[in-house]
Design an enzyme around this catalytic site. Structure first.
Site, PDB file in Angstrom:
ATOM      1  CB  CYS A  77      -0.960  -0.046   1.185  1.00 21.49           C
ATOM      2  SG  CYS A  77      -2.312   1.119   0.997  1.00 21.49           S
ATOM      3  CG  HIS A 164      -3.587  -3.383   3.548  1.00 22.17           C
ATOM      4  ND1 HIS A 164      -2.503  -2.889   4.247  1.00 22.17           N
ATOM      5  CD2 HIS A 164      -4.227  -2.312   3.043  1.00 22.17           C
ATOM      6  CE1 HIS A 164      -2.500  -1.575   4.179  1.00 22.17           C
ATOM      7  NE2 HIS A 164      -3.528  -1.197   3.452  1.00 22.17           N
ATOM      8  CD  GLU A 166      -1.083  -5.820   5.747  1.00 20.73           C
ATOM      9  OE1 GLU A 166      -0.947  -6.314   4.610  1.00 20.73           O
ATOM     10  OE2 GLU A 166      -1.075  -4.601   5.956  1.00 20.73           O
ATOM     11  CB  SER A 218      -0.255 -10.405  38.347  1.00 22.87           C
ATOM     12  OG  SER A 218      -0.412 -10.949  37.047  1.00 22.87           O
ATOM     13  N   GLY A 219      -0.593 -13.714  38.527  1.00 20.08           N
ATOM     14  CA  GLY A 219      -1.572 -14.740  38.198  1.00 20.08           C
ATOM     15  C   GLY A 219      -2.036 -14.595  36.762  1.00 20.08           C
ATOM     16  CB  VAL A 221      -1.150 -15.234  30.332  1.00 17.33           C
ATOM     17  CG1 VAL A 221      -0.313 -16.118  29.422  1.00 17.33           C
ATOM     18  CG2 VAL A 221      -2.543 -15.802  30.437  1.00 17.33           C
ATOM     19  CG  ASP A 222       1.506 -11.148  29.575  1.00 18.42           C
ATOM     20  OD1 ASP A 222       1.135 -12.121  28.896  1.00 18.42           O
ATOM     21  OD2 ASP A 222       1.096  -9.993  29.407  1.00 18.42           O
ATOM     22  CB  SER A 223       3.529 -11.871  35.746  1.00 25.00           C
ATOM     23  OG  SER A 223       2.326 -12.351  36.275  1.00 25.00           O
ATOM     24  CB  SER A 224       1.881 -17.105  35.011  1.00 22.33           C
ATOM     25  OG  SER A 224       0.994 -16.495  35.892  1.00 22.33           O
TER      26      SER A 224
END
Ligand code: XMP
Length: 506
Positions: A77, A164, A166, A218-219, A221-224
């Site tokens: 584009c 596009h 994508e 924190s419980g 997903v990321d920090s776990s």
């Protein structure tokens, strides 16, 4: 590891290009359009779209050097217009924006588009368009409105598409990207979670050596995932700290700690609920609540960290979308709500940062979590805000009101799961309103709390729509909440979308 560089000119779709290419198993990195990048292992360059017009005075343009490196280039584009600008093509400003589906027609077989893609739907979203071919280029595909929907210069190894590839609506878009990445650039699909895990573990070990690392869990997903990954890399030298702020859902602390225990990961549990609730006493303003919770968390975490004298690093679950210096997000955006995540620890804690997920998108973090042994239920949990139930007990927070909300919320989640709706919605929760209404139970008049249900569908939390839950399910939830939770005599369903509402009520 083979790499594709995406030069970002600010399109809302830039991240999608990177994700699509990574889904193909090739590592893709987003770089601001005017930024130097290391050429090691780079197999090709993609020029993204942009909200700008090439006619703007400050139209974003890359350095000419990128056309001299000799790497294959694909312009998408606006990226096509950039190429035209450098190779003296003619772009016509268009009064009419072309937005929506178009059918791509093959004019000449080429390395990017073949008979398989011929006749498929592609997604257009552009104002200006190419009117005259740039020097050395030929048109190889067209649509009804764009005679130059795909152009190429095989000598220079440059391709450009008006549409596009994508976006999901370009039916064979991924195939087009695959042709560019594999056939034209010759990249190898060597990006996968196993490789990533192995490299990260080695890197963490090399960086940390025999020092200790602390991290808040924190419980979510990321920090776990960070905690399990750190544990795998350096074992007990990682100290994961789970702070109970007294604002958690029913059985939350227990559930999180048990999930970690199953994986053999030791987490330090700190019950600071009294301190949090004490400081929140009498506070009604949502932003004030957030600030108090953020500061108190830092105080508690700092105190724990000070117990150890050999902690040198702080592990955080920063993800790729937070790291990308996207040109699309330049400019001040208004603070609607200040979000305090557990990750938001102050710099003066004096730790060196370790952010093992900083190259990953959320879906990749989930895949990594799975590989690390976190179960599906854990990985697919809805997002839960850092300030927790404090922003769902509208008005003053008391232990009693928290308990009412906890019970109601547990019923909501249980019923949503039972109806197999949980994984189809972004978030589902209960909110406790600061008013009482009249009801009748048995022969008696009651004057009790109202619980609001909030269930929304969303892709990223930025916009959202309320879920059209079946009436039967809504009815079941309402019945159970009113019958089982003492102090509630009315349930209402929130049917507002974001914007103009927000997902949380505070
Ligand atoms: P809103 O309410 O702004 O929420 O539409 C968008 C997403 O962000 C979450 N949220 C928060 N997360 N700290 C957090 O960590 C906060 O203060 C906070 N406020 C909202 C919300 O749950 C939703 O997923």
């Amino acid at each position: 590891m083979d790499k594709i560089i995406i030069l970002d000119f600010g399109s809302q779709y830039t991240q999608l290009i990177a994700r699509k290419i990574r889904e193909l198993g090739v590592y893709a990195e987003i770089v601001p359009f005017n930024r130097y990048f290391d050429k090691t292992d780079v197999k090709g360059i993609i020029l993204s779209g942009s909200p700008s017009s090439i006619y703007d005075n400050d139209a974003p343009l890359p350095s000419r050097e990128i056309f001299e490196i000799g790497l294959p280039i694909l312009g998408i584009c606006y990226g096509m217009q950039v190429i035209a600008k450098f190779f003296s093509g003619k772009i016509a400003p268009s009064k009419k924006r072309e937005y929506g589906p178009a059918i791509i027609r093959l004019k000449k077989k080429n390395e990017l588009i073949d008979e398989e893609i011929d006749g498929s739907v592609v997604w257009m979203s552009h104002g200006d368009r190419l009117e005259e071919l740039p020097e050395g280029f030929e048109s190889v595909a067209y649509t009804d409105n764009s005679p130059f929907a795909v152009v190429q210069n095989t000598k220079r190894r440059i391709w450009a598409v008006q549409f596009h590839p994508e976006v999901h609506h370009s039916k064979k878009g991924k195939q087009i990207l695959a042709r560019f990445v594999f056939d034209i650039c010759g990249a190898e699909a060597n990006w996968n979670m196993e490789n990533f895990l192995e490299t990260q573990i080695n890197q963490i070990r090399e960086t940390v050596k025999n020092k200790r690392v602390i991290g808040a869990v924190s419980g979510g997903v990321d920090s776990s995932v960070v905690a399990v990954l750190m544990n795998k890399a350096i074992g007990e030298n990682f100290i994961g700290v789970f702070v109970n702020n007294g604002l958690l859902r029913k059985n939350e602390a227990q559930y999180v700690l048990e999930s970690f225990k199953k994986l053999g990961v030791n987490i330090r549990y700190v019950d600071a609920s009294e301190l949090f609730l004490e400081r929140l006493k009498g506070v009604i303003d949502p932003e004030k609540k957030r600030k108090i919770i953020g500061h108190t968390f830092i105080d508690v975490f700092r105190e724990i960290a000070e117990e150890y004298d050999d902690v040198e690093f702080l592990a955080q679950g920063t993800l790729y979308p937070d790291v990308i210096e996207s040109v699309s997000v330049k400019g001040p955006s208004a603070t609607i709500k200040s979000h305090h995540n557990v990750g938001g620890l102050p710099k003066d804690l004096n730790f060196k940062l370790i952010e093992p997920l900083r190259e990953l998108f959320k879906d990749e973090v989930r895949r990594l979590g799975k590989k690390l042994g976190l179960d599906d239920e854990f990985i697919n949990r809805h997002p839960f805000p850092g300030p927790g139930l404090a922003i769902r007990v509208i008005g003053e927070i008391t232990q009693e009101r928290l308990n009412v909300l906890r019970e109601a919320d547990a019923i909501v989640i249980e019923e949503i799961k039972k109806a197999s709706v949980y994984n189809d919605v972004w978030q589902a929760f209960a909110v406790l309103l600061p008013i009482s209404t009249v009801g009748v139970m048995g022969d008696k008049r009651t004057y009790e709390n109202v619980v609001a249900l909030r269930v929304v569908e969303s892709v990223d939390g930025m916009t959202a729509d309320w879920s059209r839950l079946p009436y039967e399910l809504l009815g079941r939830i309402s019945n159970r909440v009113i019958n089982e939770v003492e102090g509630v005599n009315r349930v209402v369903y929130d049917i507002s979308s974001k914007p103009p509402s927000t997902i949380e009520w505070e």
